[in-house]
Design a protein around this motif. Structure first.
Motif: not given
Length: 207
Positions: A83-90, A180-187
């Motif tokens: 899984s990955t959390q994503w963000w940006a200053a802008d 924002h958090h994404e969990v990747y259930l598929s390869n």
């Protein structure tokens, strides 16, 4: 951990915590998550870029070294999805596709019994590699969240996220409480884009 025929059953986190990894496709649901331990490493740049690939080469060897150490103690577990959390200053960097500005924290969930001693031992047992010393064990407490099971290409997530941000969250009287958090259930290397399964998750708090 359950016993099967006198042997300790392997912990399958994705199955034991089904609510955290499922849902009705395309429908936002609200749930509350407890604090969860993750192996984590931060970086910046597009997900297909070298920094993200290097993060994967740091995370997975340590995760498997910890798994094998736990198995030797009779507490085996299956490595959960990335899984990955994503963000940006802008934030417009996401809307406008300025991927070099994206910041992220790549993570692999760990069982509750995993602690810093497992990580220290894993660093010593795993083969040397770049950024291994930057991987840490972190407790992520997302709490109150909106979550959706998205099926399809990653590029098709935008309309559902817009629905959440522009309609559902204002109607619920909440605002952003974390990345924002994404969990990747598929390869993605083995799954057609239209069949990819991804958990989209947004922690929230009262506005």
């Amino acid at each position: 951990m359950a016993q099967e025929g006198g042997m300790t059953a392997k912990l399958e986190i994705r199955k034991s915590d089904k609510a955290y990894y499922g849902g009705k496709p395309g429908v936002w649901q609200r749930l509350t998550l407890p604090p969860i331990p993750y192996l984590a490493i931060t970086g910046k740049g597009a997900p297909e870029g070298p920094a993200y690939a290097e993060a994967m080469s740091a995370l997975y060897p340590l995760a498997y070294a910890m798994k094998f150490a736990a198995k030797a103690e009779g507490r085996d577990f299956t490595i959960p999805p990335l899984s990955t959390q994503w963000w940006a200053a802008d934030p417009t960097a996401f809307v406008q596709g300025r991927r070099d500005e994206w910041e992220w924290q790549a993570m692999i969930r760990m069982p509750d019994f995993i602690d810093a001693t497992f990580l220290d031992a894993a660093r010593k047992s795993a083969k040397p590699g770049p950024r291994r010393n930057e991987v840490r064990l972190e407790i992520i407490d997302e709490g109150d969240c909106f979550q959706m099971l998205h099926i399809g290409p990653y590029a098709d997530e935008a309309p559902k996220l817009a629905e959440l941000h522009d309609e559902l969250m204002p109607e619920a009287g909440v605002t952003f409480a974390g990345p924002h958090h994404e969990v990747y259930l598929s390869n993605p290397g083995r799954t057609a884009p239209e069949k990819l399964k991804t958990i989209l998750r947004q922690p929230v708090k009262p506005a």
